[in-house]
Design a protein around this motif. Structure first.
Motif, PDB file in Angstrom:
ATOM      1  N   UNK A  57       0.822  -1.210   0.000  1.00 41.46           N
ATOM      2  CA  UNK A  57       0.000   0.000   0.000  1.00 41.46           C
ATOM      3  C   UNK A  57       0.861   1.267   0.000  1.00 41.46           C
ATOM      4  N   UNK A  58       2.155   1.101  -0.110  1.00 43.79           N
ATOM      5  CA  UNK A  58       3.068   2.236  -0.201  1.00 43.79           C
ATOM      6  C   UNK A  58       2.876   2.942  -1.549  1.00 43.79           C
ATOM      7  N   UNK A  59       2.870   4.281  -1.576  1.00 43.89           N
ATOM      8  CA  UNK A  59       2.629   5.010  -2.831  1.00 43.89           C
ATOM      9  C   UNK A  59       3.597   4.658  -3.960  1.00 43.89           C
ATOM     10  N   UNK A  60       4.879   4.485  -3.654  1.00 46.06           N
ATOM     11  CA  UNK A  60       5.847   4.167  -4.703  1.00 46.06           C
ATOM     12  C   UNK A  60       5.601   2.771  -5.266  1.00 46.06           C
ATOM     13  N   UNK A  61       5.234   1.833  -4.399  1.00 46.40           N
ATOM     14  CA  UNK A  61       4.906   0.487  -4.865  1.00 46.40           C
ATOM     15  C   UNK A  61       3.697   0.542  -5.790  1.00 46.40           C
ATOM     16  N   UNK A  62       2.695   1.302  -5.416  1.00 43.67           N
ATOM     17  CA  UNK A  62       1.497   1.422  -6.246  1.00 43.67           C
ATOM     18  C   UNK A  62       1.795   2.068  -7.600  1.00 43.67           C
ATOM     19  N   UNK A  63       2.733   2.997  -7.595  1.00 46.94           N
ATOM     20  CA  UNK A  63       3.061   3.689  -8.838  1.00 46.94           C
ATOM     21  C   UNK A  63       3.647   2.744  -9.882  1.00 46.94           C
ATOM     22  N   UNK A  64       4.498   1.824  -9.450  1.00 43.04           N
ATOM     23  CA  UNK A  64       5.273   1.035 -10.405  1.00 43.04           C
ATOM     24  C   UNK A  64       4.812  -0.410 -10.545  1.00 43.04           C
ATOM     25  N   UNK A  65       3.867  -0.868  -9.740  1.00 44.30           N
ATOM     26  CA  UNK A  65       3.428  -2.259  -9.826  1.00 44.30           C
ATOM     27  C   UNK A  65       1.942  -2.316 -10.144  1.00 44.30           C
ATOM     28  N   UNK A  66       1.436  -3.525 -10.336  1.00 41.44           N
ATOM     29  CA  UNK A  66       0.017  -3.732 -10.602  1.00 41.44           C
ATOM     30  C   UNK A  66      -0.715  -4.252  -9.369  1.00 41.44           C
ATOM     31  N   UNK A  67      -0.124  -4.123  -8.198  1.00 41.90           N
ATOM     32  CA  UNK A  67      -0.802  -4.521  -6.969  1.00 41.90           C
ATOM     33  C   UNK A  67      -2.121  -3.747  -6.868  1.00 41.90           C
ATOM     34  N   UNK A  68      -3.226  -4.414  -6.574  1.00 43.80           N
ATOM     35  CA  UNK A  68      -4.525  -3.723  -6.538  1.00 43.80           C
ATOM     36  C   UNK A  68      -4.518  -2.507  -5.606  1.00 43.80           C
ATOM     37  N   UNK A  69      -5.166  -1.439  -6.043  1.00 39.01           N
ATOM     38  CA  UNK A  69      -5.218  -0.220  -5.244  1.00 39.01           C
ATOM     39  C   UNK A  69      -6.043  -0.423  -3.972  1.00 39.01           C
ATOM     40  N   UNK A  70      -6.980  -1.388  -4.027  1.00 41.86           N
ATOM     41  CA  UNK A  70      -7.825  -1.655  -2.856  1.00 41.86           C
ATOM     42  C   UNK A  70      -7.253  -2.795  -2.009  1.00 41.86           C
ATOM     43  N   UNK A  71      -5.947  -2.926  -2.026  1.00 41.07           N
ATOM     44  CA  UNK A  71      -5.276  -4.042  -1.333  1.00 41.07           C
ATOM     45  C   UNK A  71      -5.619  -4.062   0.150  1.00 41.07           C
ATOM     46  N   UNK A  72      -5.914  -5.258   0.658  1.00 43.76           N
ATOM     47  CA  UNK A  72      -6.288  -5.425   2.067  1.00 43.76           C
ATOM     48  C   UNK A  72      -5.329  -6.391   2.756  1.00 43.76           C
ATOM     49  N   UNK A  73      -5.396  -6.420   4.073  1.00 39.35           N
ATOM     50  CA  UNK A  73      -4.529  -7.339   4.805  1.00 39.35           C
ATOM     51  C   UNK A  73      -4.916  -8.790   4.555  1.00 39.35           C
TER      52      UNK A  73
END
Length: 202
Positions: free
Chosen positions: A31-47
């Motif tokens: 859920x880190x902003x830089x990770x979200x910028x460069x990867x396709x990890x879902x924006x609504x990622x949950x624990x």
């Protein structure tokens, strides 16, 4: 065939299977902003999604090896070595935010590449990233990956096909940089490009 997850270490950095205690740190880095910028990890990622992810990659897989990085007794990131056929594979990695800037992922890539070539007998390991991700390229540059080629409309990212970078290392290549980083510090502006193929009517 299934790929086992070997324990690899260079002395102070260890690549090991993921475990339940990694769920919280995996959620945080996802859920880190830089990770979200460069990867396709879902924006609504949950624990709970992190828990499912860790459970899935903590065991032997048919087409990949997934390691957790451990440094100073703490989770420091994740690295995947994915089999893509033809005696080759590709890399994927994410560094935990609090461990960035220490060169840990470059060392992890060195361990993974050595395993691919020296233990698995692969011929080629490939790296890709969204164009502009110089931090990711610097990680593999330290291990001998040559300057990447930029390819338009190459990688899927949040519903679009975006320009991507690709670079490959062979088992015979030196595993150290061919040039000082200063030579490639402006890598985005000096990359060779592959032009889109145009149809005759265009």
């Amino acid at each position: 065939m299934s790929f086992q997850i070997p324990l690899l270490s260079d002395g102070t950095l260890t690549l090991r299977p993921h475990r339940a205690s990694d769920i919280g740190p995996v959620y945080s880095r996802s859920t880190d902003p830089l990770t979200r910028q460069w990867t396709t990890i879902p924006l609504e990622y949950t624990e709970s999604m992190a828990a499912e992810y860790v459970a899935a990659i903590a065991r032997d897989q048919e087409d990949a090896i997934s390691w957790a990085l451990e440094a100073d007794g703490a989770y420091a990131g994740s690295l995947d070595l994915r089999f893509q056929g033809a005696n080759s594979g590709n890399l994927g990695f994410v560094t935990a935010p609090e461990h960035r800037g220490r060169g840990l992922m470059s060392r992890a890539v060195a361990l993974a590449v050595a395993h691919a070539f020296d233990d698995l007998g692969w011929d080629v390991v490939t790296w890709t990233a969204n164009a502009g991700n110089t931090g990711s390229y610097k990680t593999v540059w330290r291990n001998g990956f040559p300057p990447p080629i930029a390819i338009p409309h190459f990688l899927p990212h949040r519903g679009k096909m975006v320009e991507g970078w690709i670079s490959s290392l062979t088992a015979q290549d030196p595993r150290k940089p061919a040039e000082p980083w200063a030579e490639w510090a402006d890598v985005a502006g000096r990359l060779p490009r592959v032009s889109p193929v145009r149809q005759p009517s265009e």
